[in-house]
Scaffold this active site. Structure first.
Site, PDB file in Angstrom:
ATOM      1  CG  ASP A 152      28.788 -38.792  38.242  1.00  0.00           C
ATOM      2  OD1 ASP A 152      27.918 -39.101  37.421  1.00  0.00           O
ATOM      3  OD2 ASP A 152      28.564 -38.109  39.258  1.00  0.00           O
ATOM      4  CG  ASP A 195      21.820 -37.230  40.509  1.00  0.00           C
ATOM      5  OD1 ASP A 195      22.564 -38.073  41.049  1.00  0.00           O
ATOM      6  OD2 ASP A 195      22.235 -36.366  39.712  1.00  0.00           O
TER       7      ASP A 195
HETATM    8  C1  GLA Z   1      26.189 -36.259  39.677  1.00  0.00           C
HETATM    9  C2  GLA Z   1      25.918 -37.491  40.516  1.00  0.00           C
HETATM   10  C3  GLA Z   1      25.778 -37.097  41.965  1.00  0.00           C
HETATM   11  C4  GLA Z   1      27.028 -36.384  42.416  1.00  0.00           C
HETATM   12  C5  GLA Z   1      27.309 -35.199  41.511  1.00  0.00           C
HETATM   13  C6  GLA Z   1      28.638 -34.585  41.816  1.00  0.00           C
HETATM   14  O1  GLA Z   1      25.065 -35.435  39.641  1.00  0.00           O
HETATM   15  O2  GLA Z   1      24.802 -38.180  40.057  1.00  0.00           O
HETATM   16  O3  GLA Z   1      25.549 -38.236  42.751  1.00  0.00           O
HETATM   17  O4  GLA Z   1      28.104 -37.282  42.393  1.00  0.00           O
HETATM   18  O5  GLA Z   1      27.308 -35.566  40.146  1.00  0.00           O
HETATM   19  O6  GLA Z   1      28.920 -33.528  40.995  1.00  0.00           O
END
Ligand code: GLA
Length: 744
Positions: free
Chosen positions: A479, A549
């Site tokens: 990430d 997301d």
């Molecule tokens: C980001 C990612 C999510 C999740 C969160 C965790 O927003 O896109 O899928 O992994 O971080 O903190």
């Protein structure tokens, strides 16, 4: 396929069956472009395409005559300030303050296949017959800087990959202030410009407008390719559509700051530029030093946007993505993020995993919160050791328990970041990007590690390799949850601070390269708050990416539709999540959530233990369906059929290479009372073949390919909803998934 050079006319012709690209050495030794488009005959001399007429207010190169004005000829790698006034491809600052360059043709060579770009992601060949590369060497006689322009033409389709390589063969240091990967001057401006823009949770929505005199551009100055704009644009003829017409796609294989621009000048010439964003870029080149730009890829076709996308999908799926997982069906996963967020215990995770296993899910992914003091987003990033309070036997212990259920285990990291509340920050407060005495801006309470430094990258590598070294981690979600600010590194002198953004990305790539080499069978999925780094650069290391997301089915229909213009289905992470949806609070049928997500690398991201028995049965049959069809869904030839950006219905489909099988998805956003009939014209089938069409396992009928493509598949509602008592009416967010199989 061939690359020819005529000594007499000093003209290069790069061609294959569908595409021609023609350049010539201009009278002043610089390179000019003569043609880029559908294949035309080879001839020794195309000088008729080099038009030079005297124009009022033009400036000219040669004394006592008025023909060559660089403003009015189409150039290969334009320079500003010596009779060209357009935005340039290259700008080099010299010791005396001048920024004029004059790159003149010196020599060239042709190589079979395609050379690697050291330290950078790039398309590749598996054998030399797949492509040929022309390397043109130019030299600026005043600075001594040598410029190599690389052109790789792939066989079969109109794919041209370009980059530029600089070597300072002079005696003084220079500063490269701008070095584009791709510069193309087109003879007219009758194009529509399509960009893929949005924001967090609504990434890559196509936006179209007519090119006009002046500049249109998109870019990123955030340190990653960004949610806001993707490093991909299309120029299409206004009359071109998904199935016909001239289309050119331009894609930058890079994950950092970028610029994509089209400038239409006063005589309707269009200059396309694509490369690292010149804002804040300043690369010092000492004598003997080299600089390689990222690669940019152009796809040309005269067969519409679907065909352009299919060429990109094949290229990026097979000759950009690499490694063990490139051609393999991707595991169906359960991710705990939207199921638990930070609120989990090992026991809760195992309960989720058990239910997932019973539904046939193959991979359990533990998301954020397993390390350091990470119980919220305020602490822990940088401390890549399992939190013993949550996972008493560490990652190895949890992974072993997951594996003993018969599932694979995957893990989330955010390698580039640190919280101030972490052991790593306390030990190395100078490891973050920040400017002395200035505010240190945060994003989500986190700071960006200085990945331009090798010692920082080494340290993160060691921590991650230790965890992956337990041998039980089969998948990594990488990430990156904030944009870069105060981009300054204490490890570089003042006159090299303009290098930090790019060196940062090179550091990211180097960590990816080391990890994917050391753990070649681990599946890497990239993520950046969803889709902020959904770009070809990252695809070279991680064959799939979390698309957004936003996991709402309707939003995802749009996001995946927009993403498909450049990127293959096998690269799009897509999960079924809970309702009401956590991002938009919308409730959609479970079937529609799966019918959208199955056009991606499929998974679930919700608490399965909160579902009813019936819902779990439905999940199980979705998983069975996906296992049966995922090879077709992920690797078939993809067609966009109806744009959800243009109406209430969206549709797409995928067809197997032999046209024997296809799956079509039909999605109606809002229900329509007493709706009109609906016909869905399919594509890519064998017109002569007879196909069986089924929905939910029930045969709807047998139809010839031509019927399905030209008359259309009848997708009307079975009931118009006219009876208040009984009769099944449809609902909002309805969808249908058709399986189309060739009869023996
Ligand atoms: C980001 C990612 C999510 C999740 C969160 C965790 O927003 O896109 O899928 O992994 O971080 O903190």
């Amino acid at each position: 396929m061939g690359i020819t050079y005529s000594e007499k006319s000093r003209t290069f012709h790069l061609f294959n069956t569908s595409f021609s690209y023609i350049m010539t050495v201009l009278p002043n030794g610089q390179l000019g472009n003569l043609y880029c488009g559908r294949r035309i005959h080879s001839r020794e001399d195309y000088s008729y395409l080099l038009e030079m007429v005297p124009r009022a207010m033009a400036s000219y190169v040669f004394e006592k005559e008025r023909t060559l004005s660089l403003e009015h000829v189409r150039q290969e790698y334009g320079v500003y300030g010596s009779s060209d006034y357009r935005f340039p491809a290259v700008e080099i600052l010299q010791k005396n303050g001048s920024r004029i360059s004059d790159f003149r043709y010196k020599s060239h060579r042709v190589e079979a296949g395609k050379p690697k770009l050291p330290g950078l992601p790039a398309t590749y060949t598996e054998n030399d017959s797949e492509a040929e590369t022309l390397i043109l060497t130019l030299e600026d006689p005043v600075t001594g800087v040598e410029l190599e322009l690389l052109y790789t033409l792939f066989s079969g389709a109109g794919i041209l990959a370009r980059s530029a390589h600089f070597v300072n063969r002079g005696r003084e240091a220079v500063h490269i202030l701008k070095a584009m990967s791709f510069c193309l001057d087109l003879p007219d401006c009758a194009y529509e410009w399509v960009q893929f823009s949005g924001a967090w949770s609504r990434e890559r929505h196509p936006r179209t407008r007519r090119l006009e005199q002046g500049i249109q551009s998109v870019g990123s100055m955030r340190g990653h390719s960004s949610h806001e704009h993707n490093p991909f644009i299309i120029l299409k003829r206004p009359e071109a559509d998904e199935f016909q017409g001239e289309v050119m796609g331009f894609s930058l294989v890079y994950s950092g700051n970028f610029l994509a621009q089209a400038e239409v000048d006063t005589h309707d010439t269009t200059r396309v530029l694509l490369g690292i964003h010149p804002e804040w870029f300043d690369w010092k080149l000492e004598p003997g030093e080299e600089f390689q730009t990222p690669e940019a890829v152009m796809v040309y076709t005269d067969r519409g946007m679907n065909h352009m996308s299919q060429i990109f999908h094949r290229l990026y799926g097979k000759r950009l993505a690499r490694g063990y997982w490139r051609d393999r069906e991707r595991p169906i996963l359960i991710n705990n993020w939207e199921a638990t967020y930070f609120d989990f215990t090992e026991e809760k995770l195992l309960r989720l995993a058990k239910t997932a296993k019973a539904a046939g899910i193959e991979l359990f992914v533990l998301d954020d919160g397993w390390f350091g003091k990470r119980s919220s987003d305020r602490a822990g990033l940088g401390d890549w050791q399992a939190n013993p309070e949550r996972l008493p036997e560490g990652i190895g212990g949890l992974a072993e328990r997951i594996e003993s259920l018969g599932m694979k285990f995957g893990l989330w990291f955010e390698p580039e970041m640190v919280n101030k509340d972490s052991g790593l920050y306390r030990a190395h407060p100078d490891w973050i990007l920040s400017v002395p005495e200035r505010t240190q801006s945060h994003g989500r309470y986190q700071y960006v590690l200085d990945f331009s430094r090798k010692d920082v990258v080494d340290c993160i590598y060691e921590m991650m390799a230790k965890i992956l070294g337990c041998g039980r981690v089969s998948y990594v979600k990488w990430d990156m949850n904030r944009s870069i600010t105060e981009c300054w590194s204490p490890s570089l002198p003042a006159d090299r601070q303009g290098e930090v953004f790019h060196r940062y990305i090179l550091g990211v790539y180097s960590l990816y390269e080391r990890l994917t080499s050391a753990f070649p069978t681990v599946l890497f999925e990239s993520c950046a708050s969803g889709g902020a780094r959904f770009d070809p650069g990252i695809l070279y290391y991680a064959p799939q990416a979390w698309t957004s997301d936003d996991s709402d089915a309707v939003e995802r229909l749009k996001i995946q539709y927009g993403t498909s213009y450049c990127y293959p289905v096998s690269s799009m992470g897509a999960h079924v999540s809970a309702c009401p949806n956590h991002q938009v609070n919308r409730s959609t049928p479970l079937s529609t959530r799966a019918n959208v997500a199955c056009f991606g690398t499929f998974g679930y991201e919700l608490d399965l233990n909160c579902m009813t028995r019936e819902e779990l049965d439905q999940v199980k049959s979705q998983v069975d369906f996906m296992k049966k069809w995922r090879s077709l869904l992920q690797f078939g030839t993809f067609y966009r059929l109806k744009s959800p950006f243009e109406g209430n219905i969206g549709a797409w489909m995928t067809v197997s290479g032999d046209r024997g099988q296809a799956i079509a998805g039909w999605y109606r956003i809002l229900n329509v009372p007493n709706p009109p009939y609906s016909r869905l014209r399919l594509a890519g089938l064998d017109p002569e073949a007879l196909y069986r069409v089924s929905e939910d396992g029930e045969t709807l009928g047998e139809f010839y390919g031509d019927e399905l493509m030209y008359a259309g598949l009848v997708a009307s509602d079975k009931n118009s909803g006219d009876s208040p008592h009984g009769g099944k009416t449809s609902c909002d967010f309805a969808s249908r998934l058709y399986v189309i199989e060739k009869m023996e």
